[in-house]
Design a protein around this motif. Sequence first.
Motif, short mmCIF file in Angstrom:
data_model
loop_
_atom_site.label_atom_id
_atom_site.label_comp_id
_atom_site.label_asym_id
_atom_site.label_seq_id
_atom_site.Cartn_x
_atom_site.Cartn_y
_atom_site.Cartn_z
N GLY A 232 0.80 -1.22 0.00
CA GLY A 232 0.00 0.00 0.00
C GLY A 232 0.83 1.26 0.00
O GLY A 232 2.07 1.22 -0.02
N LEU A 233 0.09 2.38 0.00
CA LEU A 233 0.71 3.71 0.01
C LEU A 233 0.08 4.48 1.16
O LEU A 233 -1.14 4.40 1.37
N MET A 234 0.90 5.22 1.91
CA MET A 234 0.36 6.10 2.95
C MET A 234 0.58 7.53 2.50
O MET A 234 1.70 7.91 2.16
N LEU A 235 -0.50 8.30 2.52
CA LEU A 235 -0.39 9.65 1.99
C LEU A 235 -1.31 10.59 2.75
O LEU A 235 -2.32 10.16 3.31
N THR A 236 -0.96 11.86 2.74
CA THR A 236 -1.90 12.84 3.27
C THR A 236 -2.08 13.91 2.20
O THR A 236 -1.12 14.26 1.52
N ASN A 237 -3.30 14.35 2.01
CA ASN A 237 -3.59 15.33 0.96
C ASN A 237 -4.67 16.28 1.45
O ASN A 237 -5.80 15.86 1.66
N PRO A 238 -4.39 17.56 1.64
CA PRO A 238 -3.14 18.25 1.35
C PRO A 238 -1.96 17.65 2.11
O PRO A 238 -2.12 17.19 3.23
N ASN A 239 -0.79 17.69 1.46
CA ASN A 239 0.39 17.06 2.04
C ASN A 239 0.97 17.90 3.17
O ASN A 239 0.44 18.95 3.53
N THR A 240 2.09 17.44 3.71
CA THR A 240 2.64 18.12 4.90
C THR A 240 3.25 19.48 4.58
O THR A 240 3.64 20.18 5.50
N VAL A 241 3.34 19.86 3.31
CA VAL A 241 3.77 21.23 3.06
C VAL A 241 2.57 22.14 2.79
O VAL A 241 2.71 23.30 2.45
N GLY A 242 1.37 21.57 2.98
CA GLY A 242 0.17 22.40 2.87
C GLY A 242 -0.33 22.55 1.45
O GLY A 242 -1.05 23.50 1.13
N ILE A 243 0.03 21.61 0.58
CA ILE A 243 -0.38 21.72 -0.83
C ILE A 243 -1.25 20.54 -1.23
O ILE A 243 -0.95 19.39 -0.88
N PHE A 244 -2.33 20.82 -1.96
CA PHE A 244 -3.22 19.78 -2.43
C PHE A 244 -2.63 19.14 -3.68
O PHE A 244 -2.36 19.82 -4.67
N ASP A 245 -2.42 17.83 -3.63
CA ASP A 245 -1.82 17.12 -4.75
C ASP A 245 -2.87 16.90 -5.83
O ASP A 245 -3.80 16.11 -5.65
N GLU A 246 -2.72 17.62 -6.94
CA GLU A 246 -3.75 17.56 -7.98
C GLU A 246 -3.75 16.24 -8.75
O GLU A 246 -4.70 15.94 -9.46
N ASN A 247 -2.69 15.47 -8.59
CA ASN A 247 -2.63 14.18 -9.29
C ASN A 247 -3.22 13.05 -8.46
O ASN A 247 -2.98 11.88 -8.76
N ILE A 248 -3.98 13.40 -7.43
CA ILE A 248 -4.36 12.38 -6.47
C ILE A 248 -5.11 11.20 -7.08
O ILE A 248 -4.85 10.05 -6.72
N LEU A 249 -6.00 11.46 -8.05
CA LEU A 249 -6.76 10.34 -8.64
C LEU A 249 -5.84 9.41 -9.41
O LEU A 249 -5.99 8.19 -9.37
N GLU A 250 -4.85 10.00 -10.06
CA GLU A 250 -3.89 9.19 -10.80
C GLU A 250 -3.01 8.39 -9.83
O GLU A 250 -2.71 7.21 -10.07
N ILE A 251 -2.64 9.02 -8.74
CA ILE A 251 -1.80 8.33 -7.73
C ILE A 251 -2.52 7.10 -7.18
O ILE A 251 -1.97 5.99 -7.17
N THR A 252 -3.77 7.29 -6.74
CA THR A 252 -4.48 6.15 -6.13
C THR A 252 -4.78 5.09 -7.19
O THR A 252 -4.77 3.90 -6.91
N ARG A 253 -5.02 5.53 -8.43
CA ARG A 253 -5.27 4.56 -9.50
C ARG A 253 -4.04 3.68 -9.74
O ARG A 253 -4.14 2.46 -9.86
N LEU A 254 -2.88 4.32 -9.77
CA LEU A 254 -1.64 3.56 -10.01
C LEU A 254 -1.39 2.53 -8.91
O LEU A 254 -0.99 1.40 -9.18
N VAL A 255 -1.66 2.94 -7.66
CA VAL A 255 -1.43 2.01 -6.54
C VAL A 255 -2.39 0.82 -6.64
O VAL A 255 -1.99 -0.34 -6.49
N HIS A 256 -3.66 1.12 -6.95
CA HIS A 256 -4.64 0.03 -7.08
C HIS A 256 -4.29 -0.91 -8.23
O HIS A 256 -4.43 -2.11 -8.14
N GLU A 257 -3.82 -0.31 -9.30
CA GLU A 257 -3.44 -1.10 -10.47
C GLU A 257 -2.34 -2.10 -10.12
O GLU A 257 -2.32 -3.22 -10.63
N ALA A 258 -1.45 -1.68 -9.19
CA ALA A 258 -0.36 -2.57 -8.77
C ALA A 258 -0.83 -3.57 -7.72
O ALA A 258 -0.05 -4.39 -7.25
N GLY A 259 -2.11 -3.47 -7.31
CA GLY A 259 -2.63 -4.41 -6.32
C GLY A 259 -2.50 -3.94 -4.88
O GLY A 259 -2.78 -4.68 -3.94
N GLY A 260 -2.05 -2.70 -4.70
CA GLY A 260 -1.91 -2.16 -3.34
C GLY A 260 -3.15 -1.38 -2.91
O GLY A 260 -4.04 -1.12 -3.71
#
Length: 468
Positions: free
Chosen positions: A205-233
């Motif tokens: 799996g992946l552990m993430l916070t969004n907005p991240n710890t520098v206070g910025i919203f990661d706009e690629n979030i849907l792509e990030i979670t999709r990639l992790v799921h695709e890998a089975g995580g």
Amino acid sequence: MKLIFERSVPGRKCDILPACDVKTVSLPAGLARREAPTLPEMAEVDISRHYTELCKNVHGVNSGFYPLGSCTMKYNPRIDEEMASLPGFTGIHPLSPADSVRGCRAVLDTAQKYLCEIFGMADCTFQPAAGAHGEFTGVLLIKKYHESRGEAQKRTKIIVPDSAHGTNPATASMCGYTVVNVASAPDGCVDLEALKAVLGEDTAGLMLTNPNTVGIFDENILEITRLVHEAGGLCYYDGANLNAVMGIVRPGDMGFDCIHSNLHKTFATPHGGGGPGAGVVGCKDFLAPFLPKSALMDGKDALQVRSFAGTFLVVVKALTYILTLGKEGIPEAAENAVLNANYLMQKIKGTFKPAFDRICMHEFVLDLSDFKKETGVSALDVAKTLIDYGMHPPTMYFPLIVHEALMLEPTETENKENLDAAAEVFRKLYKLGFEDPEYMHAAPHHAQIARPDEVQASRNPVVRWAKA
Ligand SMILES: *Cc1c(COP(=O)(O)O)cnc(C)c1O
């Protein structure tokens, strides 16, 4: 100031007990104390003054600005404490017959319903005692899921970005996983190419916070979670602090499978003194069967991470908070948290430099490395000087990807005048760094304690009074 023991005068007291009117019994010799306990002996007025003096020497959100990033030191409305002190809630026992505590059960069920709605999750548990404990529980859900599919052996790695809160890698490792670090892109967000490079058959799996710890919203979030799921995580959301997104965007909709949130940051329980807190853990439907349950309430062989229903009164406060703000108030609080952070960042700009010069979420990071090069004054010196101005220092030296970092989170409960005053202090200290760096190296000049050895204070704290 003197310790309460040093104020003690033998024989002085503040209570007059009536004469004992029941039969006295002596304890067996082996169980009796050999000497009387050394309790302070004082008059009521002296006790009252002692605690008032202590109180004045502590900086709380009731005494002034407290922009401690990643901690959400917001003002917690009094009504939340009032509800949590109702005798119907405080007078119960975990072993009370279910019939006699139906109201409490309703509190848990209602809070669960609303929090699941805010998280975008299907179910949740209130058992974990704090954020890190919630992470631990959430990652164990991920582990159970892989076990249930016979993939536990091969899925041994948890991916954590280098900007993550320190508890994330610690949690993954406590759960028996190997931590794989993924670098941030220059904008502070997850580097997609770096993520793709570490994803694979061994990803749990992946552990993430969004907005991240520098206070910025990661706009690629849907792509990030999709990639992790695709890998089975699976994707874990660190929702310790939901102040920027509650009621606006739901972690479940971003593609996360489970989440913890700190009720003691976002949902009205004051914190900072070590508890009590609650790290509610929410999850999607398919993980719900693995959630810990109270053995008492849900059956004898339930899996537990803590006794009974967790820190119940903290849930009462969270529910009160959610009900008083309502469907309109919750997103409004989030919007104001973001507005306040951006306002303060803009007001400070031109002096201390934002680490990421773009719209932030509920917090922002200042990068003082140039300032330090020019003046010799460090982020620590600035933080210490702020104490003399009646302000709690911001979070320092975090996140680790920014050097000489000061991380500010003003929260939604500060008004414009307070933010203007705080910005003024920052601008003043920026100038002072060039004019009188020595003064700042020696700050604070008006506090009880100036610069303790922080390593000693945290590794070998002396918190016990010993008779001289
Ligand atoms: C505060 C925090 C935690 C840990 O919460 P505790 O209640 O202190 O254990 C985890 N992650 C983030 C992002 C936090 O801000």
